[in-house]
Design a protein around this motif. Structure first.
Motif, PDB file in Angstrom:
ATOM      1  N   LEU A  63       0.815  -1.214   0.000  1.00  0.00           N
ATOM      2  CA  LEU A  63       0.000   0.000   0.000  1.00  0.00           C
ATOM      3  C   LEU A  63       0.848   1.264   0.000  1.00  0.00           C
ATOM      4  N   THR A 239     -14.543  -5.418   1.898  1.00  0.00           N
ATOM      5  CA  THR A 239     -13.196  -4.921   1.591  1.00  0.00           C
ATOM      6  C   THR A 239     -12.786  -5.287   0.176  1.00  0.00           C
ATOM      7  N   HIS A 243     -11.908  -2.981  -3.342  1.00  0.00           N
ATOM      8  CA  HIS A 243     -10.685  -3.140  -4.130  1.00  0.00           C
ATOM      9  C   HIS A 243     -11.026  -3.484  -5.580  1.00  0.00           C
ATOM     10  N   ASN A 285      -8.440   5.929  -4.609  1.00  0.00           N
ATOM     11  CA  ASN A 285      -7.666   4.786  -4.135  1.00  0.00           C
ATOM     12  C   ASN A 285      -7.273   4.848  -2.661  1.00  0.00           C
ATOM     13  N   TYR A 289      -8.618   1.818  -0.411  1.00  0.00           N
ATOM     14  CA  TYR A 289      -7.634   0.813  -0.020  1.00  0.00           C
ATOM     15  C   TYR A 289      -7.193   0.929   1.438  1.00  0.00           C
ATOM     16  N   THR A 290      -7.205   2.150   1.974  1.00  0.00           N
ATOM     17  CA  THR A 290      -6.535   2.341   3.256  1.00  0.00           C
ATOM     18  C   THR A 290      -7.407   2.954   4.341  1.00  0.00           C
TER      19      THR A 290
END
Length: 313
Positions: A63, A239, A243, A285, A289-290
């Motif tokens: 990441l 999750t 993605h 993103n 993603y985070t």
């Protein structure tokens, strides 16, 4: 990389995002805000990952590298686009156009395989949790990241060299950055070889990495369906679905842009699609993603608490 200028042009004129003068200020502010948010969020991910020992795992290694890639990727086109929005003459020098195309293709090709590497990481974490640390060693992670950059560099070098050895009849690019399709339309000669090269080489890069990514996700979905607890299944699927949405936006727009006949190009349509994968996707993103991740949220809160305590002392 030295490529001889066979056209006689010292610069190119870029059409930009819109011909409507009343929109220029709005577009500048809008995309400047997006660019700044993208930079800040990705830098934050790198810093948090670096300073938090509990995030020193393969997943967050990927990441952090992905965030660095996104910073470079969005910066390869957006600053020049912003400067040209308010400029009376929207120009870019021949050498800068060449460099922009190379960097954009390098980073785009690298992102393809980095997304595949990240999907492979999630596959091992979900399908082989007991062997995860054995399979995804530090050496393996570095090899996956390095391989992604090498593939991207070779792909970019081939296309940039072939494109900029063409003779151009015009220096007016109907786009907001230097990309292969709009430059091929300026060529004075038959571009069939270039189009076939894009189809074969870029096809191998994009489709190959897409297939690898899909294999990982198919196996992940299969493993999720075997989870007995509904809560665990829902959390894991949520999750992976996020993605997967990023993957589809990136690959879908890339396939749409580069695998069509030259005669079907519509530059107004292409500019809109290009905005999606060059500006909007890098903005989304970090959040997908985070920042939806509980471990990252906990690390951010911990670091903020440490900063507040340090300031009080």
């Amino acid at each position: 990389m030295i490529i001889e200028n066979v056209t006689g042009f010292n610069e190119f004129f870029l059409a930009g995002l819109s011909d409507i003068s009343e929109l220029q200020c709005f577009l500048f502010v809008f995309f400047l805000c997006i660019y700044m948010i993208t930079l800040l969020t990705n830098v934050a991910i790198i810093i948090v990952t670096w300073l938090s020992p509990n995030l020193h795992t393969p997943m967050y290694f990927f990441l952090a590298n992905f965030s660095f890639l996104e910073i470079c990727y969005v910066s390869s086109t957006t600053p020049k686009m912003l400067s040209n929005i308010l400029a009376e003459h929207k120009t870019i020098s021949y050498s800068a156009c060449l460099a922009q195309m190379y960097c954009f293709l390098l980073l785009g090709g690298t992102e393809c395989y980095m997304l595949a590497a990240m999907a492979y990481d999630r596959y091992n974490a979900i399908c082989h949790p007991l062997l995860y640390s054995v399979i995804l060693t530090k050496r393996t992670c570095i090899l996956l990241i390095s391989g992604s950059w090498i593939i991207g560099a070779v792909n970019a070098l081939i296309h940039t060299a072939l494109t900029f050895t063409l003779p151009f009849c015009s220096n007016k690019i109907n786009h907001f950055f230097c990309d292969i399709p709009p430059l091929l339309k300026l060529a004075c000669t038959n571009t069939w070889a270039n189009e076939m090269t894009v189809f074969l080489i870029s096809g191998s890069v994009i489709v190959g990495s897409f297939i690898l990514t899909m294999i990982s996700y198919v196996k992940i979905i299969s493993a999720i369906l075997n989870i007995q607890l509904n809560s665990g299944r829902k959390k894991t699927f949520s999750t992976c679905a996020s993605h997967f949405a990023v993957v589809m936006i990136f690959y879908g727009s890339g396939i749409f842009m580069y695998f069509r006949p030259k005669s079907s190009y519509s530059m107004n349509q292409d500019r809109l699609i290009a905005v999606m994968y060059t500006i909007i996707a890098p903005l989304l993103n970090p959040f997908i993603y985070t920042f939806r991740n509980s471990d990252v949220k906990a690390a951010v809160h911990k670091l903020m608490g440490q900063i507040i305590i340090t300031q009080k002392l």
